[in-house]
Write a protein that holds these residues in place. Structure first.
Motif, short mmCIF file in Angstrom:
data_model
loop_
_atom_site.label_atom_id
_atom_site.label_comp_id
_atom_site.label_asym_id
_atom_site.label_seq_id
_atom_site.Cartn_x
_atom_site.Cartn_y
_atom_site.Cartn_z
N TYR A 74 0.81 -1.22 0.00
CA TYR A 74 0.00 0.00 0.00
C TYR A 74 0.85 1.28 0.00
N THR A 75 2.07 1.17 0.44
CA THR A 75 2.95 2.35 0.39
C THR A 75 3.16 2.77 -1.06
N LYS A 76 3.38 1.77 -1.89
CA LYS A 76 3.58 2.04 -3.32
C LYS A 76 2.30 2.60 -3.95
N ILE A 77 1.17 2.02 -3.60
CA ILE A 77 -0.11 2.49 -4.12
C ILE A 77 -0.35 3.95 -3.72
N ARG A 78 -0.05 4.27 -2.46
CA ARG A 78 -0.27 5.63 -1.98
C ARG A 78 0.63 6.62 -2.70
N GLU A 79 1.88 6.20 -2.94
CA GLU A 79 2.80 7.06 -3.68
C GLU A 79 2.27 7.35 -5.07
N GLU A 80 1.79 6.31 -5.70
CA GLU A 80 1.29 6.46 -7.07
C GLU A 80 0.08 7.40 -7.12
N LEU A 81 -0.83 7.20 -6.18
CA LEU A 81 -2.03 8.04 -6.14
C LEU A 81 -1.68 9.50 -5.81
N SER A 82 -0.71 9.68 -4.93
CA SER A 82 -0.32 11.04 -4.52
C SER A 82 0.15 11.88 -5.70
N LYS A 83 0.72 11.21 -6.69
CA LYS A 83 1.24 11.91 -7.85
C LYS A 83 0.15 12.50 -8.73
N ASP A 85 -2.82 14.28 -8.21
CA ASP A 85 -3.08 15.71 -7.98
C ASP A 85 -3.11 16.02 -6.47
N GLU A 86 -3.37 17.26 -6.14
CA GLU A 86 -3.33 17.71 -4.75
C GLU A 86 -4.42 17.05 -3.90
N ASN A 87 -5.60 16.87 -4.49
CA ASN A 87 -6.69 16.23 -3.75
C ASN A 87 -6.32 14.83 -3.30
N LEU A 88 -5.75 14.07 -4.23
CA LEU A 88 -5.34 12.70 -3.89
C LEU A 88 -4.23 12.72 -2.84
N GLN A 258 -17.96 8.88 -14.11
CA GLN A 258 -17.25 7.67 -14.51
C GLN A 258 -16.12 7.98 -15.49
N GLU A 259 -16.40 8.84 -16.45
CA GLU A 259 -15.37 9.19 -17.43
C GLU A 259 -14.21 9.94 -16.79
N LEU A 260 -14.56 10.81 -15.86
CA LEU A 260 -13.52 11.53 -15.12
C LEU A 260 -12.64 10.57 -14.33
N ALA A 261 -13.28 9.61 -13.66
CA ALA A 261 -12.54 8.62 -12.87
C ALA A 261 -11.64 7.78 -13.76
N ASP A 262 -12.14 7.37 -14.91
CA ASP A 262 -11.35 6.57 -15.86
C ASP A 262 -10.09 7.30 -16.27
N THR A 263 -10.25 8.55 -16.69
CA THR A 263 -9.10 9.27 -17.22
C THR A 263 -8.14 9.73 -16.12
N LYS A 264 -8.70 10.15 -14.99
CA LYS A 264 -7.85 10.69 -13.93
C LYS A 264 -7.18 9.62 -13.08
N PHE A 265 -7.96 8.58 -12.71
CA PHE A 265 -7.46 7.60 -11.75
C PHE A 265 -7.12 6.25 -12.35
N GLY A 266 -7.57 6.00 -13.58
CA GLY A 266 -7.21 4.76 -14.29
C GLY A 266 -7.54 3.49 -13.52
N ASN A 267 -6.57 2.59 -13.50
CA ASN A 267 -6.85 1.28 -12.88
C ASN A 267 -6.71 1.28 -11.36
N LEU A 268 -6.50 2.44 -10.77
CA LEU A 268 -6.53 2.52 -9.30
C LEU A 268 -7.74 3.33 -8.82
N GLN A 269 -8.73 3.49 -9.70
CA GLN A 269 -9.86 4.35 -9.37
C GLN A 269 -10.65 3.91 -8.15
N GLY A 270 -10.72 2.62 -7.90
CA GLY A 270 -11.44 2.13 -6.73
C GLY A 270 -10.80 2.62 -5.44
N LEU A 271 -9.48 2.59 -5.41
CA LEU A 271 -8.77 3.07 -4.23
C LEU A 271 -8.87 4.58 -4.11
N ALA A 272 -8.76 5.27 -5.25
CA ALA A 272 -8.92 6.73 -5.25
C ALA A 272 -10.27 7.09 -4.64
#
Length: 284
Positions: A74-83, A85-88, A258-272
């Motif tokens: 999860y450390t790696k996942i959090r790093e990836e999500l943090s990149k 935007d500011e909200n994430l 849904q489209e926003l989530a797809d483009t912004k968060f990709g395959n980690l959208q569930g965690l986002a």
DNA sequence: GCGCAGGGGGTCG
DNA sequence: CGACCCCCTGCG
């Protein structure tokens, strides 16, 4: 039995109060006790140490590692999500101890059918009554706990039996879904091996499973699909506040989100979704 | 304390 | 798009 590990990404509140589960309750000492499978487990956090103890069917280390998703980084996942935007970045820091549990598929299906147009205290109450009536009793620490009933244990339960448990209009949905799974009209085993979109289609065949519930099942069960984005009233509100910013949030379409989530968060959208939801729900 | 109105993790027809 | 069951919560 007891199992102790050092684990930084593991905060009890974050895991149990982020909305993914219904059977974990806080004890007076701050630890949590819950039932999953045939296990009753108490979890406590002391500094960096996580302490699991309880009644366990098999090896407590293996069982808890699997259920609490300890094999995932999860450390790696959090790093990836943090990149992203500011909200994430903020939300991932806020919910820094979140882990997504590997909950039994059948239990997750039934639990989230119950969740429809319902509130958490009542959902928890219904699940407890259902378990007490049809599950198996386990004693731990002098207290009685009940396993979540298997499909076979609900085989002869009637619609009005369900109604008596306080299920309301969901009685028929539980009844029909149980039948469909027992008849293998929908095979849970096959779903495990399907691609996300295909698995989603299959889940939607079940009575009481619509798009939101299907996505919750895909995300919160052993299916563990992170490429879904469950959209409820809260998520809609959050996504509108943070990104879309329409005057009237009810005018924001699911498709748009849904489209926003797809483009912004990709395959980690569930965690986002989990981090954003948990953050804004608590700080709203 | 107690009674009551209001609303809620969507889905279905 | 309106109805849907009923437990919980909060306010008077």
């Amino acid at each position: 039995m007891e199992y102790i590990i050092e684990q930084n990404v593991f905060e009890l509140e974050d895991i149990f109060e982020c909305g993914q589960c219904f059977r974990w309750n806080k004890e007076e000492n701050g630890s949590y006790t819950g039932v999953f499978g045939n296990n009753v487990i108490n979890v406590e956090k002391k500094e960096n140490k996580v302490i699991f103890k309880g009644v366990c069917e098999g090896n407590i280390k293996d069982i808890c590692s699997k259920y609490f998703d300890l094999y995932r980084d999860y450390t790696k996942i959090r790093e990836e999500l943090s990149k992203i935007d500011e909200n994430l970045k903020i939300s991932v820091e806020y919910g820094k101890g979140i882990r997504i549990l590997n909950q039994d598929l059948w239990e997750t299906i039934i639990s989230f059918i119950i969740s429809a147009n319902n509130n958490i205290p009542r959902i928890k109450g219904i699940i407890e009554r259902l378990s007490k009536k049809y599950g198996n009793k386990i004693i731990y620490g002098g207290k009685e706990y009940y396993t979540f009933p298997l499909p076979e244990q609900l085989k002869d339960v009637t619609v009005s039996d369900f109604r008596e448990l306080g299920l309301g209009f969901r009685d028929i949905r539980l009844y029909e879904t149980t039948k469909m799974i027992l008849n293998e009209d929908v095979s849970l085993e096959k779903i495990e091996n399907m691609k996300t979109e295909e698995a989603r289609e299959e889940l939607l065949k079940l009575s009481g499973v619509g798009p939101k519930v299907a996505d919750c099942i895909l995300l919160f069960s052993t299916l563990k699909r992170f490429d879904v984005f469950p959209i409820d009233v809260w998520v809609r509100r959050v996504m509108n506040d943070l990104y879309i910013r329409k005057e009237d949030e009810t005018k924001v379409s699911k498709k748009e989100i849904q489209e926003l989530a797809d483009t912004k968060f990709g395959n980690l959208q569930g965690l986002a979704q989990q981090y954003l939801f948990y953050w804004k729900r608590d700080t709203a």
